[in-house]
Design an enzyme around this catalytic site. Structure first.
Site, mmCIF file in Angstrom:
data_model
loop_
_atom_site.group_PDB
_atom_site.id
_atom_site.type_symbol
_atom_site.label_atom_id
_atom_site.label_comp_id
_atom_site.label_asym_id
_atom_site.label_seq_id
_atom_site.Cartn_x
_atom_site.Cartn_y
_atom_site.Cartn_z
ATOM 1 N N CYS A 154 2.428 -13.166 -4.751
ATOM 2 C CA CYS A 154 2.809 -14.092 -3.689
ATOM 3 C C CYS A 154 3.854 -15.055 -4.226
ATOM 4 O O CYS A 154 4.031 -15.196 -5.430
ATOM 5 C CB CYS A 154 1.593 -14.868 -3.229
ATOM 6 S SG CYS A 154 0.186 -13.812 -2.854
ATOM 7 N N ARG A 191 8.662 -11.547 -2.879
ATOM 8 C CA ARG A 191 7.410 -11.504 -3.629
ATOM 9 C C ARG A 191 6.221 -11.113 -2.743
ATOM 10 O O ARG A 191 5.158 -10.764 -3.249
ATOM 11 C CB ARG A 191 7.120 -12.864 -4.229
ATOM 12 C CG ARG A 191 7.936 -13.114 -5.460
ATOM 13 C CD ARG A 191 7.479 -14.373 -6.132
ATOM 14 N NE ARG A 191 7.807 -14.326 -7.531
ATOM 15 C CZ ARG A 191 6.966 -13.932 -8.473
ATOM 16 N NH1 ARG A 191 5.746 -13.563 -8.169
ATOM 17 N NH2 ARG A 191 7.337 -13.903 -9.726
ATOM 18 N N TRP A 246 1.164 -11.838 -0.187
ATOM 19 C CA TRP A 246 0.986 -10.382 -0.273
ATOM 20 C C TRP A 246 -0.524 -10.193 -0.312
ATOM 21 O O TRP A 246 -1.181 -10.552 -1.284
ATOM 22 C CB TRP A 246 1.647 -9.831 -1.533
ATOM 23 C CG TRP A 246 1.672 -8.335 -1.594
ATOM 24 C CD1 TRP A 246 2.604 -7.509 -1.059
ATOM 25 C CD2 TRP A 246 0.718 -7.497 -2.254
ATOM 26 N NE1 TRP A 246 2.288 -6.193 -1.335
ATOM 27 C CE2 TRP A 246 1.143 -6.157 -2.063
ATOM 28 C CE3 TRP A 246 -0.446 -7.727 -2.973
ATOM 29 C CZ2 TRP A 246 0.444 -5.060 -2.566
ATOM 30 C CZ3 TRP A 246 -1.155 -6.638 -3.476
ATOM 31 C CH2 TRP A 246 -0.703 -5.334 -3.274
ATOM 32 N N ASN A 292 -1.716 -17.746 -6.035
ATOM 33 C CA ASN A 292 -1.256 -16.383 -6.317
ATOM 34 C C ASN A 292 -2.224 -15.828 -7.349
ATOM 35 O O ASN A 292 -2.476 -16.459 -8.361
ATOM 36 C CB ASN A 292 0.170 -16.453 -6.895
ATOM 37 C CG ASN A 292 0.730 -15.072 -7.216
ATOM 38 O OD1 ASN A 292 0.127 -14.055 -6.878
ATOM 39 N ND2 ASN A 292 1.878 -15.047 -7.853
ATOM 40 N N GLY A 293 -2.789 -14.639 -7.073
ATOM 41 C CA GLY A 293 -3.724 -14.049 -8.034
ATOM 42 C C GLY A 293 -4.999 -13.613 -7.342
ATOM 43 O O GLY A 293 -5.056 -13.526 -6.109
ATOM 44 N N GLU A 333 13.187 8.958 -10.251
ATOM 45 C CA GLU A 333 13.644 7.670 -9.735
ATOM 46 C C GLU A 333 14.212 7.829 -8.319
ATOM 47 O O GLU A 333 13.959 6.990 -7.441
ATOM 48 C CB GLU A 333 14.688 7.082 -10.702
ATOM 49 C CG GLU A 333 15.359 5.801 -10.263
ATOM 50 C CD GLU A 333 14.413 4.627 -10.076
ATOM 51 O OE1 GLU A 333 13.227 4.720 -10.404
ATOM 52 O OE2 GLU A 333 14.891 3.598 -9.555
ATOM 53 N N LYS A 381 12.771 5.865 -5.162
ATOM 54 C CA LYS A 381 13.632 5.008 -4.339
ATOM 55 C C LYS A 381 13.495 5.386 -2.869
ATOM 56 O O LYS A 381 13.308 4.540 -2.003
ATOM 57 C CB LYS A 381 15.092 5.197 -4.710
ATOM 58 C CG LYS A 381 15.839 4.462 -5.724
ATOM 59 C CD LYS A 381 15.791 3.026 -5.934
ATOM 60 C CE LYS A 381 14.461 2.468 -6.332
ATOM 61 N NZ LYS A 381 14.408 1.844 -7.620
ATOM 62 N N GLU A 390 10.061 4.489 -1.350
ATOM 63 C CA GLU A 390 9.713 3.080 -1.159
ATOM 64 C C GLU A 390 10.533 2.407 -0.061
ATOM 65 O O GLU A 390 10.022 1.544 0.626
ATOM 66 C CB GLU A 390 9.728 2.281 -2.461
ATOM 67 C CG GLU A 390 11.043 2.058 -3.112
ATOM 68 C CD GLU A 390 10.933 1.215 -4.396
ATOM 69 O OE1 GLU A 390 10.046 0.370 -4.509
ATOM 70 O OE2 GLU A 390 11.779 1.416 -5.275
ATOM 71 N N HIS A 435 6.859 26.568 -9.891
ATOM 72 C CA HIS A 435 5.430 26.632 -10.205
ATOM 73 C C HIS A 435 4.581 25.902 -9.170
ATOM 74 O O HIS A 435 3.462 25.488 -9.474
ATOM 75 C CB HIS A 435 5.175 26.060 -11.602
ATOM 76 C CG HIS A 435 5.864 26.823 -12.682
ATOM 77 N ND1 HIS A 435 5.447 28.064 -13.110
ATOM 78 C CD2 HIS A 435 6.986 26.556 -13.383
ATOM 79 C CE1 HIS A 435 6.256 28.512 -14.045
ATOM 80 N NE2 HIS A 435 7.219 27.614 -14.227
ATOM 81 N N LYS A 491 8.029 -7.350 -4.892
ATOM 82 C CA LYS A 491 8.949 -7.136 -6.011
ATOM 83 C C LYS A 491 8.234 -7.113 -7.346
ATOM 84 O O LYS A 491 8.522 -6.304 -8.206
ATOM 85 C CB LYS A 491 10.001 -8.247 -5.985
ATOM 86 C CG LYS A 491 11.014 -8.192 -7.110
ATOM 87 C CD LYS A 491 11.982 -7.058 -6.904
ATOM 88 C CE LYS A 491 13.020 -6.951 -7.991
ATOM 89 N NZ LYS A 491 13.632 -5.618 -8.022
HETATM 90 O O1 M6R Z 1 9.250 -5.905 -12.853
HETATM 91 P P1 M6R Z 1 8.914 -4.558 -13.377
HETATM 92 O O2 M6R Z 1 10.116 -3.832 -13.915
HETATM 93 O O3 M6R Z 1 7.796 -4.580 -14.378
HETATM 94 O O4 M6R Z 1 8.390 -3.739 -12.136
HETATM 95 C C1 M6R Z 1 7.829 -2.465 -12.288
HETATM 96 C C2 M6R Z 1 7.699 -1.777 -10.949
HETATM 97 O O5 M6R Z 1 6.816 -2.471 -10.123
HETATM 98 C C3 M6R Z 1 9.042 -1.644 -10.228
HETATM 99 O O6 M6R Z 1 9.977 -0.985 -11.021
HETATM 100 C C4 M6R Z 1 8.883 -0.884 -8.907
HETATM 101 O O7 M6R Z 1 8.562 0.445 -9.154
HETATM 102 C C5 M6R Z 1 10.183 -1.035 -8.091
HETATM 103 N N1 M6R Z 1 9.884 -1.460 -6.757
HETATM 104 C C6 M6R Z 1 10.973 0.197 -8.019
HETATM 105 O O8 M6R Z 1 12.106 0.093 -7.241
#
Ligand code: M6R
Length: 616
Positions: A2, A27, A74, A100-101, A489, A493, A496, A512, A611
């Site tokens: 958050c 966040r 969040w 937050n937590g 990746e 991308k 998400e 396979h 994020k």
């Molecule tokens: O801040 P970080 O690099 O530790 O974050 C790790 C992942 O949460 C982050 O890379 C996530 O997979 C991204 N949303 C990918 O785009």
């Protein structure tokens, strides 16, 4: 996960807090809220959805007070409702809190409080914490020169199991904020006649660049003119005041439609920043300032272990490939979330690395702590200066790419790839990589920003392709060797930000199992650069084509594909092996971005995501 902002000063708190919340929205964006002390009461506005909804709600509340707290949520405990949004007030109305937590023992606390006639309006663990502070606050004697609020928060937190970053206000202390952290980042912003606290520098940098990073176990009291930090055990802390080295303009979108678009196009400059000053004078190797490990110690390393999550793990996987290839040292990569619970046998002379853009990802932090507990040195590749991971690591390398706001990581990823490549060079040059090979490697890395610029020029072409495939529901990303992690990746991308089902696979592994998915409805993106296995990848394409699967091929300029094999072709310039993953990332980022745009998705704030993932 958050976002948190608190303000105490002479200005109207609400507009400053709302501005900060907008910058923190990445966040968490399930709901947002603000509470301001005014006319002897807490005026609270909260609303599900984005900060824009809260702004409308806040306007109805006429928030004029000059001390307040705000939050973007969040959701963890309790659904996405107005009632569950923060700030929470204690049932006696004395305490306001943002958090937050996760409070793990909130059930037993709630039972205790219910027996004492405290009541609850939400399903959150936070409201329980708020009432427990109120309980201690009511019992706390007023002692001249001491803060009742500080003492009661301290007493409460001694009973808490779990993680928190909190900011608390008391009704009879209109000019005081108390803030404490364990496992969730908090930064104090020190202004002129005003002080702020936030979960992220972005929320306060428009007011001040002087900051103090709170550490776990610390608690601080802020008034307009003063601040003091101590520990939960009542030890005074001498604060270290840092200067933020970026300005508010770095965190603004400018002419772009989304932060993700801005950050994709910023990559040439980001790469230049990440490599600046990091090549040796003789131009044959890399150098890093903050490793805190001597070349001799490095020379003795027999194994590397990399841990990270999500995109950062993909960067580790590319780094594994490059270190093994150029330095001939075995490397293992693991999901940080798995490593922390797996009882992994680790070899002597292993150097441990974690990678994390935010430096706050709880799983990565836990992996770091587990490795340190086992007696290993841990270095961090990290973007956010002063983050928890940066502070707890024994040394590390900052990415220096400025704030990354888009939830989908782009410039942070390619800078991690760059740093991974530089590490491989650094270690390789200590071993068998010759001076000449080192010089060629360095020159290739220096040329990477221009190669990325060249690929970015294809954005309109990639957008046209994206339009043709945006309506599909499944997509495969296939690559080999150092481009297999780029396939992963690409799939991550796309998933998400466009909510399209995508999978990344080693191209040859596709037969396979995943080949069963292939039909005219399931396109495959092939990463097929020039090289010794180009023909093998072409064979995999043939297998897809034979089953009517559409093919989007990312190939080296001038590559010859059998006529009609690929439905779409995107070219990348020929480049050094260390640079290839960086250059090949650009088309998959653009493709995912434009598909998400075509599908009308909220690119910068994809559903259910945040994020920085600071809960398990
Ligand atoms: O801040 P970080 O690099 O530790 O974050 C790790 C992942 O949460 C982050 O890379 C996530 O997979 C991204 N949303 C990918 O785009």
């Amino acid at each position: 996960m958050c976002g948190i902002v608190g303000y105490v000063g002479k200005q109207k708190a609400a507009p400053l807090i709302l501005e900060g919340l907008k910058r923190l929205e990445y966040r968490g964006y399930d709901s947002a809220g603000v509470a301001v002390w005014q006319d002897g009461h807490f005026e609270v506005a909260k609303k599900t959805g984005r900060v824009a909804n809260l702004e409308k709600e806040a306007a109805r509340h006429k928030l004029v007070g000059s001390a307040g707290i705000g939050h973007t949520r969040w959701a963890t405990h309790g659904g996405v409702t107005d009632a569950n949004a923060h700030p929470h007030l204690s049932s006696d109305g004395q305490i306001a809190l943002i958090h937050n937590g996760v409070i793990e023992n909130y059930v037993s606390m709630k039972k205790f409080l219910l027996a004492k006639d405290y009541t609850f309006k939400s399903e959150t663990d936070t409201e329980v914490l708020c009432n427990l502070i109120a309980y201690h606050y009511a019992k706390e004697p007023a002692v001249a020169g001491e803060s009742r609020l500080l003492e009661s928060v301290r007493k409460t937190l001694r009973h808490v199991e779990g993680t928190y970053g909190i900011v608390v206000m008391a009704l009879d202390l209109p000019e005081e904020l108390v803030t404490a952290r364990k496992g969730s980042p908090l930064i104090l912003g020190l202004g002129e006649g005003e002080n702020l606290v936030a979960s992220d520098v972005a929320a306060i940098v428009s007011r001040t660049q002087n900051v103090v990073y709170l550490k776990d176990g610390e608690i601080a009291r802020l008034t307009p003119k003063n601040f003091a930090i101590s520990t939960l055990d009542e030890a005074d802390i001498t604060p270290v005041i840092d200067k933020v080295n970026w300005s508010i303009a770095d965190a603004e979108m400018g002419e772009y439609a989304h932060f993700m678009e801005k950050e994709i196009f910023e990559q040439p400059v980001a790469l230049e920043n990440a490599m600046r000053g990091r090549f040796s004078e003789d131009g044959s190797t890399a150098q890093f300032g903050g490793l805190n490990i001597t070349p001799g110690e490095f020379r003795g390393i027999e194994r590397f272990m990399f841990c990270a999550c999500g995109t950062a793990l993909h960067a580790c996987m590319v780094t594994e490939h490059l270190i093994e290839n150029f330095a001939r040292i075995p490397v293992e990569c693991d999901y940080a979330s798995e490593f922390r619970y797996r009882n992994t046998p680790l070899f002597r002379n292993t150097l441990f690395f974690v990678m994390s853009q935010s430096g706050e990802t709880i799983d990565t932090l836990a992996a770091l702590r587990e490795a340190k507990r086992k007696g290993y040195k841990v270095l961090a590749v990290n973007n956010v200066v002063g983050s928890t991971i940066a502070r707890e690591a024994d040394g590390g390398i900052y990415q220096h790419v400025g704030p990354e706001v888009g939830v989908a990581s782009t410039k942070a990823f390619t800078s991690q790839l760059l740093i991974g490549a530089m590490l491989a060079l650094y270690i390789g040059r200590m071993r068998d990589l010759s001076f000449g090979a080192g010089v060629r490697y360095v020159n290739a890395l220096k040329g990477a920003p221009d190669l990325v610029r060249q690929v970015l020029k294809q954005a309109p072409h990639i957008r046209t392709i994206a339009r043709r495939y945006a309506h599909h529901t499944d997509m495969l990303f296939l690559g080999r060797l150092s481009l297999f992690p780029i396939a992963l990746e690409g799939a991550l991308k796309l998933k998400e930000i466009s909510y399209l089902h995508a999978e990344g696979y080693p191209a040859a592994e596709m037969k396979h199992g995943p080949i069963a998915l292939i039909s005219e409805k399931c396109p495959s993106v092939f990463l097929a650069p020039k090289g010794e296995i180009f023909n093998k990848i072409v064979s995999s394409m043939q297998e897809i084509k034979a089953r009517k699967g559409p093919i989007i091929a990312i190939v080296t300029e001038g590559a010859e594909l059998p006529p009609g094999l690929a439905d779409e072709i995107i070219t990348i310039p020929e480049c050094h092996e260390a640079v290839l993953p960086i250059v090949a990332s650009i088309p998959v980022q653009l493709l995912s971005y434009y598909i998400a745009v075509e599908r009308g998705c909220d690119v910068d704030k994809p559903r259910n995501l945040a994020k920085s993932v600071t809960v398990e």
